[in-house]
Structures are given as structure tokens and as C-alpha cells.
Design a protein around this motif. Structure first.
Motif, PDB file in Angstrom:
ATOM      1  N   ASN A 426      10.212  10.935   0.585  1.00  0.00           N
ATOM      2  CA  ASN A 426      10.340  10.325  -0.557  1.00  0.00           C
ATOM      3  C   ASN A 426      10.697   8.756   0.291  1.00  0.00           C
ATOM      4  N   LEU A 427      11.138   8.644   1.393  1.00  0.00           N
ATOM      5  CA  LEU A 427      11.392   7.209   2.135  1.00  0.00           C
ATOM      6  C   LEU A 427      10.256   6.707   2.601  1.00  0.00           C
ATOM      7  N   PHE A 428       9.011   7.464   2.724  1.00  0.00           N
ATOM      8  CA  PHE A 428       8.016   7.106   3.585  1.00  0.00           C
ATOM      9  C   PHE A 428       6.923   6.302   2.920  1.00  0.00           C
ATOM     10  N   THR A 429       6.582   4.887   3.373  1.00  0.00           N
ATOM     11  CA  THR A 429       5.942   4.018   2.389  1.00  0.00           C
ATOM     12  C   THR A 429       5.176   3.160   3.419  1.00  0.00           C
ATOM     13  N   PRO A 430       4.044   3.991   4.303  1.00  0.00           N
ATOM     14  CA  PRO A 430       3.246   3.328   5.304  1.00  0.00           C
ATOM     15  C   PRO A 430       2.390   2.342   4.817  1.00  0.00           C
ATOM     16  N   PHE A 431       1.898   2.584   3.465  1.00  0.00           N
ATOM     17  CA  PHE A 431       1.023   2.120   2.707  1.00  0.00           C
ATOM     18  C   PHE A 431       1.239   1.218   1.712  1.00  0.00           C
ATOM     19  N   GLY A 432       2.618   0.919   1.527  1.00  0.00           N
ATOM     20  CA  GLY A 432       3.179   0.273   0.599  1.00  0.00           C
ATOM     21  C   GLY A 432       3.457   1.352  -0.655  1.00  0.00           C
ATOM     22  N   GLY A 433       3.345   0.521  -2.006  1.00  0.00           N
ATOM     23  CA  GLY A 433       3.596   1.361  -3.046  1.00  0.00           C
ATOM     24  C   GLY A 433       3.465   0.554  -4.397  1.00  0.00           C
ATOM     25  N   LEU A 437      -0.330  -0.370  -3.881  1.00  0.00           N
ATOM     26  CA  LEU A 437      -0.555   0.724  -2.802  1.00  0.00           C
ATOM     27  C   LEU A 437      -2.104   0.417  -2.293  1.00  0.00           C
ATOM     28  N   CYS A 438      -1.943   0.624  -1.029  1.00  0.00           N
ATOM     29  CA  CYS A 438      -3.247   0.236  -0.341  1.00  0.00           C
ATOM     30  C   CYS A 438      -4.647   1.172  -0.957  1.00  0.00           C
TER      31      CYS A 438
END
Length: 460
Positions: A426-433, A437-438
């Protein structure tokens, strides 16, 4: 004591009392002003004009850039104030505040990047457009790049990977990042303008390298007249890249005009061959030439740089973690035994690569190719007793969250097995949001998976 003395004493007491009352009033007013004034997150703005930009850039050119963030978080907390890329910026290493910013896009905050990036990408690029304009570009990108399950696209990715690997001589030294960039660049060019790898694509790629170098450089005034600076070279390369794309788009517009009467009926039934064709036919052909140039230029940057670096760093981490490499190899060997030798990969094969996805997730978390996003406050934002005023620039750092030991155990250690339990997902945002979102995140995963498959099956 005579009457005169009494009068003098009374006057003196009155003056002292008046002075005390006046002082109390001034102090009360000052306290009131302090209470009303918005309290920015603590921090330092560094040197005049330059701020802490040079410290930030120099930190990220070292093998260990983390102290820049670590020192300020330890001193000021998860949200602090700094001064980078020409203006005061609130820097967030707080996951709750980052989620708030991503979800509030278009309302409390808007996308806002340093002038070096906005000038080089173009005002009409996917990264910089807002509101309705961004929604339509995002939708078009999803249509073209958000469907990697398409067998023709999967087959094309595999052909590109194999064609690149066949050129690697057994005894030669291979610069993996350069080879990975060839794969991702040629794939993106094919998806955008349907041009196969060759002299044109290689010439364009060389200019892109210079353009990207300018993103996080200092945009000196009159930089176009200072070609010896990184930013000056980037501006020159941007002009060449835009010119090359404009020439292709103009030619396609001319061809479309000539064929319009013949193919009008068929166009609605067949699949569009590339992004330029999607743009030419979208909304009755309402996209201008400059909109198409900026859009294609920005997608090339996104597809070229991030995925290729991820491919390279994944190999680095696997090389340093033999147990992970052994398990990855076993997964792909078992899959190949079930399929049979020399069979093209299918979508079902990709979905079966469970440990491969753990490796990709952990590479994304540790490497943080997209370190964070810039936003600008559209209104006063209140968070944990601080007020970020309207107009203030904000940087939401994904890297600071992903590498924090409070959120992930041994956060700076590569450990792909942690994703088998989805710890910290739930903390993982490698592609934004949020709305930004990418749109190509699944395609990036597919490219890396295909690359790792053939790498572990063909090479030691």
C-alpha cells in the motif's frame, strides 16, 4: 511630602503603568500575528537564488544520494522546506501526504515541473497537460500502450529482444545499459511512428541522450546561446528531435489526405498501426501538428529511459543476489519445459512468471527510477499542523518512502521474496498514482519480463 512631590510621583506611576500596558498590547498583537501567519514545514532554503539545487544534483551524481534526504528528514521530519530549481519547494517523504497529493491532482494540486523539464518536453506533452487535455492524451496512450496482452505487440517485443541479443559476441564486452536502451527506444519508435530500427532511429536516439541529460540541469538564461552547457546542448537536441518527428507527422498527414476517400470506410474497422495514426483520427483529426510532436516526444522519453534503466539495474541486483538469480532461472526453465523449445511467449506465460514479478517489484522499489513527482498547490493545504500556501511547489518523494526502514524491513537491501507476502504494497508507488498513473506501467513490466526470460535462458 508636599503636594508638588505627590503630583510628580503620581505622574511617574502613571507613565510606568502606561508603558507596561502599551508593551503588553504590542506583545499581544505580535503573538496574534504569529498565530495567524501560516506555519510552513521547517527547513533551509540554502544559497540565494540557487538554493540547495547544486547539493541535490551533486548528491544524485554519487553512488549514494540518500544522505541529502536522510539528513533533512532526521532534522525536520517527513515534510520539510527546501529551495530547488529556482523556487521554494516543500519536500515530502511522508507516505500519507504523498497519497493525498496523488489523489488530489486537478483539485488541491496541479502538475508542475521545473522549467528545464517543461521547456525540453513541450507544453503539450502528456506529463505537463492538465484537465480535459490531459484526460484525452492519457486515454489515447492507454489505447495504444496499455494493452500489452495483444499477441502482435508481445511478439514484436520478443523479436526486438532476440535481435539485440543475437548481436552479442560470446567473447565481447557488452554494455548492458546501451543495449537495453536500443531495445526500448526501437520498441517505442515502432509503436509511435512504425519505423523499424536503422540509421534514422539510431540518429534520433543519440539526440535523445543529450536531451534527457538536460532535464535536471540548471536552465541558464539565454542557454540556447551557450551550447557548451548541458542545458544548451539539450535545447539544441530538442530542436533536432522535434524536427525529425514533425517531418514524419507531416508526411503521414499528406498520405492520409491522399487516401482519405479510398480508406474512409475501412478505417473504423481495422486496428490503428501506431500512435500517429491514433492521433490523426482521434476527435475528427483535431490534434494540431505541434500537439502531436510534443506528445510523441514525451512518450519517447518515457519509454526509452525508465524501462531500459530498470532492465539494467535488475541484472545488477540479480548478479549480486545468486539465490534470486537461481530461483528466477528455475522459474523460466520450468516454463520452457512445459511450452517446448523455441516457442514464442504468450500472455499466459507472462502471467505465470510470479517470481519474475517479485524481482521487478523489488527492482522498482530499490532503484526508484521515478524518484517522485512535482505538484503545485492550488489552495492552502493543511497537514500535521503545517500550512502549505497556495502557489507553493511540492515534491512528493517516492524514493524516500520506498527506502525507509520504518516501511520496509532492511529497506536498502534487495529482497524480492518480500513481495511474496505483499508487505508494504500500500506504500508502493513506482508508477505514481491517481489520475496521472503511468499508462504504460504494464507494458514496462512485460518488456522487462521478456528480456529477463531470454537473458537467463541464453546466457550465464
Amino acid at each position: 511630602m508636599d503636594a508638588g512631590a505627590l503630583q510628580l510621583a503620581a505622574a511617574a506611576v502613571a507613565i510606568v503603568v502606561a508603558a507596561l500596558v502599551c508593551r503588553w498590547f504590542l506583545v499581544a498583537c505580535a503573538v496574534g500575528v504569529r498565530k495567524q501567519r501560516p506555519r510552513l514545514p521547517p527547513g533551509s532554503t540554502g544559497l540565494p537564488l540557487i538554493g540547495e539545487t547544486l547539493r541535490l544534483i551533486s548528491a544524485y551524481k554519487t553512488p549514494d544520494p540518500e544522505p541529502f534526504i536522510d539528513e533533512r528528514v532526521a532534522r525536520h521530519g517527513g515534510v520539510f522546506t527546501t529551495h530547488i530549481f529556482g523556487e521554494r519547494t516543500v519536500f515530502s517523504a511522508d507516505p500519507a501526504f504523498n497519497r493525498l497529493l496523488l489523489a488530489a491532482e486537478g483539485r488541491a494540486v496541479s502538475c508542475s515541473y521545473p522549467s528545464s523539464i517543461t521547456t525540453l518536453l513541450g507544453a503539450r506533452s502528456l506529463l505537463l497537460t492538465r484537465g480535459t487535455a490531459h484526460k484525452r492524451l492519457h486515454s489515447l496512450t492507454l489505447t495504444r500502450l496499455g494493452r500489452p496482452a495483444s499477441q502482435p505487440l508481445l511478439a514484436h517485443i520478443e523479436r526486438l529482444v532476440l535481435a539485440t541479443m543475437r548481436q552479442w559476441e560470446p567473447t565481447a564486452t557488452v554494455r548492458l545499459l546501451d543495449e537495453a536502451k536500443k531495445i526500448t527506444f526501437n520498441l517505442t519508435v515502432k509503436q509511435l511512428v512504425s519505423i523499424e530500427p536503422g540509421p534514422w532511429t539510431e540518429s534520433l536516439r543519440r539526440e535523445y541522450v543529450k536531451l534527457i541529460d538536460g532535464f535536471f540541469s540548471i536552465p541558464f538564461p539565454f542557454a540556447s546561446f551557450l551550447p557548451f552547457t548541458t542545458y544548451g546542448q539539450a535545447l539544441k537536441s530538442r530542436k533536432k528531435v522535434a524536427g525529425a518527428l514533425r517531418e514524419v507527422i507531416r508526411k503521414r498527414m499528406e498520405e492520409r489526405g491522399e487516401e482519405k476517400g479510398v480508406k474512409e470506410e475501412m478505417d473504423g474497422k481495422r486496428e490503428k498501426k501506431d500512435m500517429v495514426e491514433e492521433l490523426l483520427e482521434a476527435e475528427g483529426g483535431s490534434f494540431s501538428e505541434e500537439e502531436m510532436v510534443d506528445f510523441c516526444l514525451s512518450l519517447l522519453v518515457a519509454g526509452y529511459e525508465t524501462t531500459s534503466v530498470l532492465m539494467t539495474v535488475a541484472v545488477k541486483f540479480l548478479t549480486e543476489t545468486p539465490a534470486a538469480l537461481a530461483q528466477l532461472k528455475e522459474e523460466h526453465e520450468n516454463m520452457t519445459k512445459m511450452k517446448g523449445e523455441n516457442q514464442l511467449l504468450e500472455w499466459v506465460d507472462y502471467k505465470s512468471m510470479t517470481f519474475t514479478q517479485c524481482v521487478i517489484n523489488e527492482t522498482l522499489r530499490v532503484a526508484n527510477i521515478i524518484g517522485g513527482v512535482f505538484r503545485r498547490a492550488n489552495t492552502d493545504i493543511h497537514f500535521k499542523g503545517y500550512t502549505i500556501p497556495k502557489g507553493c511547489k511540492i515534491f512528493a518523494s517516492f524514493r524516500a518512502v520506498h527506502l525507509n526502514n520504518e516501511h520496509y524491513e532492511n529497506a536498502r537491501t534487495f529482497d524480492p521474496w518480500r513481495w511474496q507476502n505483499e508487505v508494504g504494497a500500500n506504500l508502493f508507488t513506482p508508477f505514481g498514482g491517481g489520475p496521472r498513473l503511468c499508462p504504460g506501467y504494464e507494458l514496462a513490466r512485460v518488456v522487462i519480463s521478456v528480456f529477463l526470460h531470454h537473458l537467463v535462458m541464453r546466457f550465464r
